[in-house]
Motif scaffolding. Sequence first.
Motif, mmCIF file in Angstrom:
data_model
loop_
_atom_site.group_PDB
_atom_site.id
_atom_site.type_symbol
_atom_site.label_atom_id
_atom_site.label_comp_id
_atom_site.label_asym_id
_atom_site.label_seq_id
_atom_site.Cartn_x
_atom_site.Cartn_y
_atom_site.Cartn_z
ATOM 1 N N ALA A 45 64.982 87.694 -12.826
ATOM 2 C CA ALA A 45 63.699 88.175 -13.270
ATOM 3 C C ALA A 45 64.068 89.548 -12.843
ATOM 4 N N CYS A 46 64.511 90.183 -11.743
ATOM 5 C CA CYS A 46 64.666 91.463 -11.617
ATOM 6 C C CYS A 46 65.677 92.060 -12.434
ATOM 7 N N GLY A 47 66.560 91.774 -12.991
ATOM 8 C CA GLY A 47 67.575 92.235 -13.787
ATOM 9 C C GLY A 47 66.994 92.605 -15.100
ATOM 10 N N ALA A 48 66.213 91.683 -15.575
ATOM 11 C CA ALA A 48 65.762 91.585 -16.909
ATOM 12 C C ALA A 48 64.391 92.443 -17.140
ATOM 13 N N ALA A 49 63.792 92.670 -15.960
ATOM 14 C CA ALA A 49 62.595 93.339 -16.010
ATOM 15 C C ALA A 49 62.906 95.054 -15.982
ATOM 16 N N ASN A 50 63.959 95.269 -15.491
ATOM 17 C CA ASN A 50 64.192 96.683 -15.305
ATOM 18 C C ASN A 50 65.121 97.283 -16.577
ATOM 19 N N GLU A 51 65.917 96.385 -17.174
ATOM 20 C CA GLU A 51 66.769 97.051 -18.127
ATOM 21 C C GLU A 51 65.804 97.018 -19.585
ATOM 22 N N PRO A 52 66.391 98.277 -19.981
ATOM 23 C CA PRO A 52 65.684 98.517 -21.670
ATOM 24 C C PRO A 52 66.014 97.362 -22.609
ATOM 25 N N PRO A 53 65.152 97.058 -23.593
ATOM 26 C CA PRO A 53 65.616 96.203 -24.386
ATOM 27 C C PRO A 53 66.547 96.672 -25.399
ATOM 28 N N ARG A 54 67.400 95.703 -26.008
ATOM 29 C CA ARG A 54 68.369 96.162 -26.631
ATOM 30 C C ARG A 54 68.181 97.119 -27.841
ATOM 31 N N GLN A 55 66.959 96.585 -28.734
ATOM 32 C CA GLN A 55 66.400 97.394 -29.504
ATOM 33 C C GLN A 55 66.011 99.037 -29.228
ATOM 34 N N GLU A 102 58.589 111.382 -12.069
ATOM 35 C CA GLU A 102 57.723 110.643 -11.231
ATOM 36 C C GLU A 102 57.848 109.055 -11.819
ATOM 37 N N GLN A 103 58.794 108.887 -12.698
ATOM 38 C CA GLN A 103 58.693 107.547 -13.343
ATOM 39 C C GLN A 103 60.225 106.845 -13.009
ATOM 40 N N LEU A 104 60.245 105.537 -13.161
ATOM 41 C CA LEU A 104 61.434 104.840 -12.993
ATOM 42 C C LEU A 104 62.310 104.901 -14.257
ATOM 43 N N GLY A 105 63.465 105.213 -14.047
ATOM 44 C CA GLY A 105 64.264 105.124 -15.322
ATOM 45 C C GLY A 105 65.807 104.445 -15.135
ATOM 46 N N MET A 106 66.401 104.478 -15.935
ATOM 47 C CA MET A 106 68.022 103.787 -16.121
ATOM 48 C C MET A 106 68.994 104.786 -16.689
ATOM 49 N N LYS A 107 69.990 104.820 -16.001
ATOM 50 C CA LYS A 107 71.193 105.485 -16.580
ATOM 51 C C LYS A 107 72.111 104.473 -17.215
ATOM 52 N N VAL A 108 72.363 104.404 -18.445
ATOM 53 C CA VAL A 108 73.094 103.524 -19.116
ATOM 54 C C VAL A 108 74.411 103.987 -19.569
ATOM 55 N N SER A 109 75.508 103.388 -19.289
ATOM 56 C CA SER A 109 76.773 103.907 -19.908
ATOM 57 C C SER A 109 77.600 102.745 -20.443
ATOM 58 N N GLY A 110 78.435 103.115 -21.522
ATOM 59 C CA GLY A 110 79.164 102.076 -22.226
ATOM 60 C C GLY A 110 79.778 102.594 -23.401
ATOM 61 N N GLY A 137 54.924 100.374 -18.142
ATOM 62 C CA GLY A 137 56.276 99.173 -18.242
ATOM 63 C C GLY A 137 56.028 98.580 -19.291
ATOM 64 N N GLU A 138 55.613 99.088 -20.685
ATOM 65 C CA GLU A 138 55.727 98.497 -21.845
ATOM 66 C C GLU A 138 56.207 99.138 -22.835
#
Length: 164
Positions: A45-55, A102-110, A137-138
Motif C-alpha cells: 500500500a505504501c509503495g503504490a500510493a506514492n508512485e505516479p501512475p504509469r500514464q 510545500e508538496q510531496l513529490g517523486m524523483k524518478v529515473s530510468g 493527492g489525485e
Amino acid sequence: MGRPRNHPIMEFPDIPTMLPDMRSRLWRFFVGSICAVFLLFNLSACGAANEPPRQQLLQALSLQIQLTQAAISRSLELPDSSGTPTVSRVRVENQEAIQIGEQLGMKVSGRFDWQLPGDRMQVDSPFEIYMERGERGESWRLARPGGSGDGFRQDWLTYPLPVS
C-alpha cells in the motif's frame, strides 16, 4: 510363536500430552501468518500510493521533451516543432520521495524510448524527472528546477498533467 511383542512402532503416544504442543504450534503459525499478511498489505500500500501512475509518467516525459524542444528552438531562433512526441518502453530504475516546495513529490529515473512526430528514428535515452503530487493527492504535475530566489531553497516550475 506366541503373543506379539510390544514394539516401539506399535506404541501410541498419549494423546492428551500431545495437545498442548500442537496448540502452541498452531498458535505460532496463526500469529506468524497474520503478521506476514499485515506487513505485505502495508508495504504494498505504501509503495503504490506514492508512485505516479504509469500514464502520468508517460505524459510527464512527453511534456519534458516538448519543453526542451521549445527551449532549443527559441535559443536557435527556429520555428517551434508541432506535435506530441511518442514515448514508449519506460523502464524505471529508481524512485525517490522528495519535497518539492510545500508538496510531496517523486524523483524518478530510468530509461525510455521516444520519437518526434514525423521522425523515423526512435531514441533510447536515460531520464531523470521530477513529479509533484497534487494537493489532494489525485493529480500530478511535472516539476522542473527553476533556480533559487533566495540562494538557499530550490524554486520549482510546475506544469499540470492531464488526469487519466
